[in-house]
Design an enzyme around this catalytic site. Structure first.
Site, PDB file in Angstrom:
ATOM      1  N   ARG A 144       9.072  25.942  25.946  1.00  0.00           N
ATOM      2  CA  ARG A 144       8.697  24.578  26.308  1.00  0.00           C
ATOM      3  C   ARG A 144       8.155  24.515  27.726  1.00  0.00           C
ATOM      4  NH1 ARG A 144      13.271  20.053  26.297  1.00  0.00           N
ATOM      5  NH2 ARG A 144      13.916  21.161  28.190  1.00  0.00           N
ATOM      6  N   TYR A 183       6.339  14.251  29.212  1.00  0.00           N
ATOM      7  CA  TYR A 183       6.509  14.848  27.892  1.00  0.00           C
ATOM      8  C   TYR A 183       7.632  14.140  27.167  1.00  0.00           C
ATOM      9  CZ  TYR A 183      10.900  17.485  28.401  1.00  0.00           C
ATOM     10  OH  TYR A 183      12.219  17.836  28.529  1.00  0.00           O
ATOM     11  N   PHE A 235      13.397  24.911  32.365  1.00  0.00           N
ATOM     12  CA  PHE A 235      12.238  24.443  33.129  1.00  0.00           C
ATOM     13  C   PHE A 235      12.481  23.055  33.728  1.00  0.00           C
ATOM     14  CE2 PHE A 235       8.349  21.954  33.287  1.00  0.00           C
ATOM     15  CZ  PHE A 235       7.458  22.778  33.953  1.00  0.00           C
ATOM     16  N   ASP A 236      12.979  22.115  32.924  1.00  0.00           N
ATOM     17  CA  ASP A 236      13.224  20.743  33.392  1.00  0.00           C
ATOM     18  C   ASP A 236      14.189  20.728  34.566  1.00  0.00           C
ATOM     19  OD1 ASP A 236      12.563  20.867  30.578  1.00  0.00           O
ATOM     20  OD2 ASP A 236      12.909  18.716  30.495  1.00  0.00           O
ATOM     21  N   THR A 237      15.331  21.411  34.378  1.00  0.00           N
ATOM     22  CA  THR A 237      16.369  21.411  35.406  1.00  0.00           C
ATOM     23  C   THR A 237      15.852  22.021  36.696  1.00  0.00           C
ATOM     24  OG1 THR A 237      18.077  21.609  33.696  1.00  0.00           O
ATOM     25  CG2 THR A 237      18.695  22.174  35.950  1.00  0.00           C
TER      26      THR A 237
END
Length: 398
Positions: free
Chosen positions: A82, A100, A192-194
């Site tokens: 992702r 997203y 990735f988000d964190t």
């Protein structure tokens, strides 16, 4: 003659929908999202379906949707991840805001405008949906609820994060900020988000949170155990990089100063001093008592005495809590940290006795020191996130 003026550029938001083998829901979800934005969203939009190396009919459906619907395009990647999909789409975007959402549309779409509006106005730099706010309405199973809350508690206690929900698949970023941060984000998958949020917060960027209505997809194929392990590895990597200094990132001038979360630097130094003194006192008392009693008993007594002193000292010097109010409660709660240390050090001594029944006092001291090093980390996390958490400290500070 009056000069004609060029029409103002329409603000553009690009929504990326990462997919991997999602032929089951892709068509219905994208059509619903497109219809919603067309009918209610007051800004320009683009929907990018980012296919992560699907092996089913996902890519065929994605390209068909791009041909069928205006403002929809399909992007193909030959590798899964992702984070990899978001990096590719966001890096090349010409939109004002990029974001997203998960393909199952678990988050109610009415939260989308509140998500991006602060970014378009310049009020905030990043925005996230949160399922852990009092204003959120969430339907999901106890297993996912436990995993999510535990993970976010770890982020707040160990990493000093101030955002509440790192994993909600509903986020947006001002494009200039995203493109400045992306080169420093290493993860290509679920962390990735964190990592992006921790990096942004470390550079003083403003993160806006939006309570969401969220319904769990019962057919989700996310490997929770593997994702949890990868997330813990990611946290360790980011922590190491934080301690070695912030990356040089070309974010706006007002936020260029990288720093630890508020209060963390002072608390770490205070905790280190108190911990060093208490550790030396514990070892001296352990060696003395060891002359008259078994190692396990000597360790327990020494640890109990120094744990009381440690909690009292950290209360006053590390976390700045004064006065008698709440002191007994703090000692009782700090006692849980004592039990953790006792279990670890007792286990270490028991293991040493099993492996080397005639071990020397020096070997016993080494085992106690190693176990207490781990217990020290646990103690700091418990004291900072629970015993002396800011919201509770205010109750006991005059």
């Amino acid at each position: 003659m009056k000069r004609a003026t060029a029409p103002a550029r329409t603000r553009l938001v690009e929504i990326v929908v990462p997919v991997h083998n999602e032929q089951r829901v892709l068509g219905e979800s994208v059509r619903r999202l497109h219809a919603y934005l067309t009918g209610t969203f007051p800004y320009g939009f683009r929907i990018t379906i980012a296919d992560n190396a699907s092996t089913d009919a996902t890519w065929r459906i994605a390209t068909a949707l791009g041909d069928e619907l205006p403002h929809v395009r399909a992007l193909r990647l030959e590798a899964k991840g992702r984070g990899r999909a978001l990096r590719r789409a966001w890096s090349a975007s010409d939109a004002d805001v990029v974001g997203y959402m998960d393909v199952d549309l678990s988050t109610d779409l009415d939260a989308f405008l509140p998500l991006v509006a602060p970014l378009l106005s310049g009020h905030s730099d990043l925005a996230i949906g949160t399922r852990l706010s009092r204003g959120s309405n969430v339907v999901r199973g106890p297993k996912r609820e436990f995993v999510s809350r535990t993970y976010n508690l770890l982020l707040r206690s160990a990493m000093g994060a101030r955002f509440s929900d790192a994993q909600c698949g509903f986020k947006a970023v001002r494009t200039e900020i995203a493109q400045a941060l992306l080169p420093a984000v290493e993860d290509e998958e679920w962390f990735f988000d964190t990592e992006l949020l921790l990096l942004a917060e470390r550079h003083g960027l403003r993160i806006h949170e939006v309570p969401v209505d969220w319904v769990d997809d019962p057919d989700s194929r996310v490997d929770i155990a593997r994702t949890a392990v990868d997330d813990l590895k990611g946290m360790a990597r980011v922590a190491r990089r934080t301690l070695s200094g912030a990356a040089g990132i070309p974010v706006p001038p007002r936020v260029r100063g990288a720093r630890l979360p508020g209060g963390m630097a002072r608390q770490l130094s205070g905790f280190a001093v108190v911990g060093a003194v208490c550790t030396l006192a514990h070892l001296a008392l352990f060696v003395t008592l060891r002359l008259a009693m078994p190692a396990v008993v000597a360790n327990g007594v020494a640890l109990l005495v120094t744990a009381v002193a440690n909690t009292a000292a950290n209360r006053r010097f590390t976390f700045g809590v004064t006065g008698r109010a709440g002191a007994l409660r703090h000692q009782l709660e700090g006692g849980l940290a004592f039990l953790v240390g006792l279990l670890l050090s007792t286990g270490g001594l028991a293991l040493l006795d099993l492996l080397a029944p005639a071990a020397s006092t020096a070997a016993e001291v080494a085992a106690v020191v190693a176990a207490n090093a781990l217990a020290t980390l646990v103690r700091f996390l418990m004291l900072r996130a629970w015993v002396f958490a800011p919201r509770r400290a205010k109750e006991t500070t005059p």
